[in-house]
Design a protein around this motif. Structure first.
Motif, short mmCIF file in Angstrom:
data_model
loop_
_atom_site.label_atom_id
_atom_site.label_comp_id
_atom_site.label_asym_id
_atom_site.label_seq_id
_atom_site.Cartn_x
_atom_site.Cartn_y
_atom_site.Cartn_z
N LEU A 1 21.50 18.30 47.43
CA LEU A 1 22.05 19.63 47.19
C LEU A 1 22.63 19.73 45.78
N ARG A 2 23.19 18.65 45.30
CA ARG A 2 23.75 18.66 43.95
C ARG A 2 22.63 18.80 42.90
N VAL A 3 21.54 18.06 43.08
CA VAL A 3 20.42 18.13 42.12
C VAL A 3 19.76 19.51 42.17
N LEU A 4 19.61 20.06 43.37
CA LEU A 4 19.01 21.39 43.49
C LEU A 4 19.89 22.45 42.85
N ALA A 5 21.20 22.29 42.93
CA ALA A 5 22.10 23.24 42.27
C ALA A 5 21.98 23.14 40.75
N ARG A 6 21.71 21.93 40.27
CA ARG A 6 21.56 21.74 38.82
C ARG A 6 20.20 22.25 38.33
N HIS A 7 19.17 22.19 39.19
CA HIS A 7 17.82 22.66 38.82
C HIS A 7 17.33 23.61 39.91
N PRO A 8 17.89 24.80 40.02
CA PRO A 8 17.59 25.65 41.18
C PRO A 8 16.16 26.18 41.23
N PHE A 9 15.45 26.20 40.10
CA PHE A 9 14.11 26.78 40.09
C PHE A 9 13.01 25.76 39.81
N ALA A 10 13.37 24.50 39.67
CA ALA A 10 12.39 23.50 39.24
C ALA A 10 11.22 23.39 40.21
N LEU A 11 11.47 23.53 41.53
CA LEU A 11 10.41 23.38 42.52
C LEU A 11 9.65 24.68 42.77
N LEU A 12 10.02 25.75 42.09
CA LEU A 12 9.36 27.04 42.30
C LEU A 12 8.46 27.46 41.15
N LEU A 13 8.51 26.72 40.04
CA LEU A 13 7.91 27.22 38.81
C LEU A 13 6.57 26.60 38.45
N SER A 14 6.02 25.71 39.27
CA SER A 14 4.78 25.02 38.88
C SER A 14 3.67 26.01 38.60
N LEU A 15 3.39 26.91 39.54
CA LEU A 15 2.30 27.86 39.35
C LEU A 15 2.59 28.82 38.20
N ALA A 16 3.83 29.28 38.10
CA ALA A 16 4.18 30.20 37.01
C ALA A 16 3.97 29.55 35.65
N ARG A 17 4.33 28.28 35.54
CA ARG A 17 4.13 27.58 34.27
C ARG A 17 2.64 27.41 33.96
N ILE A 18 1.85 27.10 34.99
CA ILE A 18 0.41 26.96 34.78
C ILE A 18 -0.19 28.26 34.28
N LEU A 19 0.18 29.38 34.90
CA LEU A 19 -0.36 30.68 34.50
C LEU A 19 0.11 31.08 33.10
N TYR A 20 1.35 30.75 32.78
CA TYR A 20 1.88 31.11 31.46
C TYR A 20 1.12 30.38 30.36
N HIS A 21 0.93 29.09 30.51
CA HIS A 21 0.22 28.34 29.46
C HIS A 21 -1.26 28.66 29.46
N ALA A 22 -1.83 29.03 30.61
CA ALA A 22 -3.22 29.49 30.62
C ALA A 22 -3.35 30.80 29.83
N TRP A 23 -2.37 31.68 29.95
CA TRP A 23 -2.37 32.92 29.17
C TRP A 23 -2.33 32.62 27.68
N ILE A 24 -1.51 31.66 27.27
CA ILE A 24 -1.43 31.30 25.85
C ILE A 24 -2.78 30.77 25.36
N LEU A 25 -3.37 29.85 26.12
CA LEU A 25 -4.63 29.24 25.69
C LEU A 25 -5.76 30.25 25.64
N HIS A 26 -5.78 31.18 26.58
CA HIS A 26 -6.92 32.10 26.65
C HIS A 26 -6.77 33.29 25.70
N TYR A 27 -5.60 33.91 25.68
CA TYR A 27 -5.44 35.14 24.92
C TYR A 27 -4.93 34.91 23.50
#
Length: 583
Positions: free
Chosen positions: A318-344
């Motif tokens: 619980l302490r680690v999750l409070a320190r990184h509350p979004f770390a386990l939710l952002l994998s797909l968002a990060r993939i799409l963001y960097h794909a946008w950079i590479l493509h566009y």
């Protein structure tokens, strides 16, 4: 069984607390030599890893790109995980789900939606209910056997060994993409037996690489890693890379789950993957002039290393999750963001998703041109290996319909036919009397779109053109394939040689170049139309509509495929192949 490994036959004994001495007792503590010595301290059973992920693209030079970000993972011993010994707060803060867990990614995936974090066995390795070598083999053992590992060694590991599982758990009911899960498998004596890398892509497909210390290992690996291997790349991960090239994989493995070394220092595993472009080198064997494909330039590098390791407890998690509350939710968002950079921004075109390379045995027994005698000559010996695919995209509704039409036709014909999927979890389909007379036909297909291609192609000869251009399927005999898939004479026949309605629609929706590529033109009827020509017309139109819809979406997004590789141009590619080969 949907567990990740075989459960131990004996349960782990838990020592009972010693009785406190009576207040009235004045006897000194017993010093008898038969007294049980105090148990040595034990290391934590599992760990929370605060990791850093780095990626760097080095080629092509105008599209160089790099990034780094923190993420969270768990390092879990499989034996304790499956026994439920790692559950926190009765499974509400962290829990493991084995049998009966519902599959699928996203929010609220059944059992997971009520847990803070969790691991669901159905999300890993072979699909639940998949065909396995033996019923009592667990998933990881089945993968090891599928990849050719020694059965006796796998059984010994399943009976007395253990494994670390390095993975990202679900979070608040969300089970997102898990790009890399690593299994460090240890023999009963504590020696590292295998390292299994399970890779997931954004298309829902899964692939494994099974690496064995001391087997095909590089001798010049980096000194900060324990083991290094170089192997061919087989899996489509990034849409900005094709499948050509080689991986150089380096790992720093943690000690075995039962190792006393964990008392001195917490584990800090590391994984580094380099992608190198391929090049050809002259053969060094006078008897085999086939050029050898070897690694060349470094194209991409990815690294996972652990910054901090914390024992897995309720408070720590619980302490680690409070320190990184979004770390386990952002994998797909990060993939799409960097794909946008590479493509566009970097202007990298997209490679279409190819069908996974077949993992079921027998694919290399047949050459692409269906000439068994030339199969061994046309394939380099290094290519004759078992690919690591373990998860395919599910069969679509239209593909399932086409499969049922093919099954009905083959059943009616009574010919001896075997349909073998490249997905090893799909059972082989057999038609006809196995003891009947006449030659048998074996069809190995790479993916379910084989069935829809048969429905769309106006003749079996046209389907074979697509098979050669796209490497979609292989047969034991082209002639037998065409004979079995000729019209059986049942259903709605043509009138005075005039093409049926379904066949006219089928031909009208295909490029004329492709239709004319087969000598003799198109037959007036199609073997899969049978007694459902009108429904077939609707399905054919729906399949072409989906192609045009995909084309429109890419045009709307201003997205660009590598020229000539657009999925909707497969018929033109088959026609081009026929013109080049003079077929």
């Amino acid at each position: 069984m949907s567990s990740l490994r075989r459960r131990r036959a004996s349960s782990t004994s838990v020592p009972q607390a010693a009785s406190a001495p009576s207040a009235a007792s004045t006897s000194p503590p017993s010093t008898s030599p038969t007294s049980t010595p105090p148990s040595p301290p034990t290391a934590p059973r599992a760990y929370i890893l605060e990791n850093t992920i780095t990626h760097a693209r080095l080629l092509p030079h105008p599209a160089t790109h790099a990034f780094s970000y923190p993420t969270l993972a768990l390092l879990l011993p499989l034996a304790a995980l499956e026994a439920g010994a790692l559950d926190l707060a009765r499974g509400w803060v962290f829990g493991y789900r084995g049998e009966g867990s519902r599959s699928g990614r996203g929010w609220g995936s059944g059992w997971l939606q009520w847990r803070v974090t969790g691991i669901r066995a159905g999300a890993y390795l072979l699909p639940d209910g998949a065909r396995r070598p033996e019923e009592d083999e667990a998933k990881l053992a089945a993968v090891l056997l599928q990849q050719g590992r020694d059965r006796a060694g796998v059984r010994a590991w399943g009976a007395g060994g253990d494994a670390w599982m390095l993975t990202m758990p679900s979070y608040l009911g969300y089970e997102g993409i898990n790009p890399l899960t690593v299994y460090f498998c240890y023999a009963p004596d504590g020696a590292l037996a295998w390292v299994v890398l399970e890779i997931h892509n954004t298309f829902g497909e899964k692939h494994v690489h099974v690496l064995e210390p001391g087997t095909r290992e590089d001798s010049d690996g980096p000194c900060s890693y324990d083991h290094t291997w170089t192997l061919p790349r087989d899996f489509h991960v990034s849409p900005f890379n094709d499948r050509a090239g080689f991986y150089t994989i380096s790992v720093a493995a943690p000690p075995a789950p039962s190792s006393p070394l964990l008392l001195a220092a917490p584990p800090r595993p590391k994984v580094r993957i380099h992608l190198r472009t391929p090049t050809t080198a002259p053969s060094s064997s006078p008897s085999d002039p086939t050029p050898t494909i070897i690694p060349d330039k470094l194209k991409l590098t990815a690294t996972l290393f652990t910054r901090r390791t914390t024992p897995l407890t309720t408070a720590n998690l619980l302490r680690v999750l409070a320190r990184h509350p979004f770390a386990l939710l952002l994998s797909l968002a990060r993939i799409l963001y960097h794909a946008w950079i590479l493509h566009y921004l970097k202007r990298l075109p997209v490679f279409p998703r190819p069908d996974p390379k077949p993992a079921a045995p027998g694919w290399f027994a047949l050459s692409p041109s269906s000439t068994p005698s030339s199969a061994s000559a046309s394939l380099h010996p290094a290519d004759e290996r078992t690919y690591g695919g373990i998860g395919w995209q599910p069969e679509g509704a239209l593909e399932a319909y086409a499969r049922r039409r093919l099954s009905a036709h083959l059943t009616q014909r009574g010919a001896r036919v075997a349909l073998v999927s490249g997905d090893p979890s799909v059972p082989r389909q057999l038609f006809g009397d196995p003891a009947g007379e006449g030659p048998a036909l074996t069809i190995h297909y790479a993916a379910p779109r084989f069935f829809s291609t048969l429905l769309l192609a106006p003749s079996p000869e046209h389907a074979l053109l697509v098979a050669r251009a796209e490497n979609l399927f292989r047969t034991s005999s082209d002639a037998r394939f065409c004979a079995v898939l000729s019209h059986s004479g049942r259903g709605t026949p043509s009138i005075a040689g005039k093409a049926s309605l379904a066949q006219r629609v089928r031909v009208a929706l295909l490029p004329a170049r492709f239709v004319d590529a087969v000598a003799g033109g198109c037959p007036p009827t199609h073997p899969l139309d049978g007694d459902r020509p009108v429904l077939n017309v609707l399905v054919i139109c729906a399949l072409h509509l989906l192609d045009q819809l995909e084309r429109a979406v890419f045009a709307l997004l201003r997205a660009r495929f590598v020229p000539g590789m657009e999925p909707w141009l497969r018929w033109e590619r088959a026609a081009d192949l026929a013109e080049r080969k003079g077929l």
